[in-house]
Design an enzyme around this catalytic site. Structure first.
Site, PDB file in Angstrom:
ATOM      1  N   HIS A  72     -11.451  -6.528   7.810  1.00  0.00           N
ATOM      2  CA  HIS A  72     -12.162  -6.336   6.608  1.00  0.00           C
ATOM      3  C   HIS A  72     -13.258  -5.178   7.005  1.00  0.00           C
ATOM      4  O   HIS A  72     -14.337  -5.413   6.166  1.00  0.00           O
ATOM      5  CB  HIS A  72     -12.692  -7.381   5.636  1.00  0.00           C
ATOM      6  CG  HIS A  72     -11.389  -8.324   5.459  1.00  0.00           C
ATOM      7  ND1 HIS A  72     -10.912  -9.167   6.249  1.00  0.00           N
ATOM      8  CD2 HIS A  72     -10.939  -8.579   3.969  1.00  0.00           C
ATOM      9  CE1 HIS A  72      -9.623  -9.720   5.562  1.00  0.00           C
ATOM     10  NE2 HIS A  72      -9.924  -9.212   4.266  1.00  0.00           N
ATOM     11  N   GLU A 123       0.884  -1.289  -0.141  1.00  0.00           N
ATOM     12  CA  GLU A 123       0.044  -0.047   0.022  1.00  0.00           C
ATOM     13  C   GLU A 123       0.738   1.155   0.024  1.00  0.00           C
ATOM     14  O   GLU A 123       0.445   2.205  -0.604  1.00  0.00           O
ATOM     15  CB  GLU A 123      -0.788   0.000   1.148  1.00  0.00           C
ATOM     16  CG  GLU A 123      -2.015  -0.953   1.032  1.00  0.00           C
ATOM     17  CD  GLU A 123      -1.558  -2.418   0.921  1.00  0.00           C
ATOM     18  OE1 GLU A 123      -2.181  -3.318   0.705  1.00  0.00           O
ATOM     19  OE2 GLU A 123      -0.380  -2.748   1.794  1.00  0.00           O
TER      20      GLU A 123
END
Length: 239
Positions: free
Chosen positions: A129, A60
């Protein structure tokens, strides 16, 4: 107007933007050939080629860091972090570089990037998540944070974000990707109202960033909500 889910509206926004401006590129983990874990970028690589829609390594920090460099030299990257829960390795790049580039360069450089992220709970995604990190970005000068609540707004806001000269964090509520809910339980609302349902115009349109929409007029109290919580607030008001 055609009816689209939020996923389809987001994909259409990127498609429209890529067709209008060759500087717009889209990338992230599994974004290219696979079309994204939620299929938001499905078909874009086949249409625009591997130079404009491609897969990135599982990094990321690398995804956002490279986007900042590309933006400084004239491109308009729209990158995807696969889940908002994974953005933390890129947080320093976002707040220390992207958000400050215009100011620290005395306006010589801007950072027209969009960082897209599926956000929030409601799909039984567990601890890694289901996070909602928007507060980490809304307190940072130089960043705009966007959380749409319906497909019509999602498309117009995403196009506006891509065209914005400064960095935009675009958080997509996973619970709304395929339809809204009634604010109480997991049953979808059927049918949607005009915008909630997903009547989404073809072609190019934008919705101004930073301007609230009034969903219900009242006289006693003002309730501010965004994303999935718009439907919870509407259910509370109805009761």
């Amino acid at each position: 107007m055609p009816r689209r889910t939020m996923i389809e509206a987001i994909r259409d926004a990127m498609d429209v933007s890529m067709a209008r401006d060759e500087r717009v590129i889209v990338y992230g983990e599994d974004v290219g050939f696979f079309g994204g874990v939620f299929r938001c970028t499905q078909g874009l690589q086949a249409k625009y080629g591997k130079n404009r829609c491609f897969d990135a390594p599982i990094s990321e920090s690398g995804i956002v860091g490279s986007a900042i460099g590309m933006a400084a030299y004239g491109l308009r990257p729209c990158v995807e972090v696969q889940f908002a829960d994974y953005v933390y390795p890129a947080y320093d790049q976002i707040v220390s570089e992207a958000a400050r580039l215009r100011y620290r360069s005395n306006n010589d450089f801007t950072c027209p990037i969009v960082v897209r992220m599926p956000t929030g709970g409601g799909i039984f995604g567990g601890q890694t998540h289901s996070q909602s990190p928007e507060a980490l970005f809304t307190h940072v000068s130089g960043l705009k944070t966007v959380v749409p609540s319906n497909p019509h707004d999602a498309k117009g806001l995403l196009i506006a974000a891509i065209e914005d000269p400064d960095p935009v964090i675009f958080l997509e509520p996973k619970r709304l990707y395929n339809g809204p809910f009634d604010g109480h339980h997991d049953n979808p609302v059927t049918p949607w109202s005009k915008h909630e349902l997903g009547e989404v115009a073809d072609g190019h349109y934008t919705i101004p960033l930073g301007k609230a929409a009034i969903r219900r007029q009242g006289s006693a109290v003002t309730v501010l909500a965004y994303g999935t919580m718009v439907y919870v607030a509407q259910a509370a008001a109805a009761e």
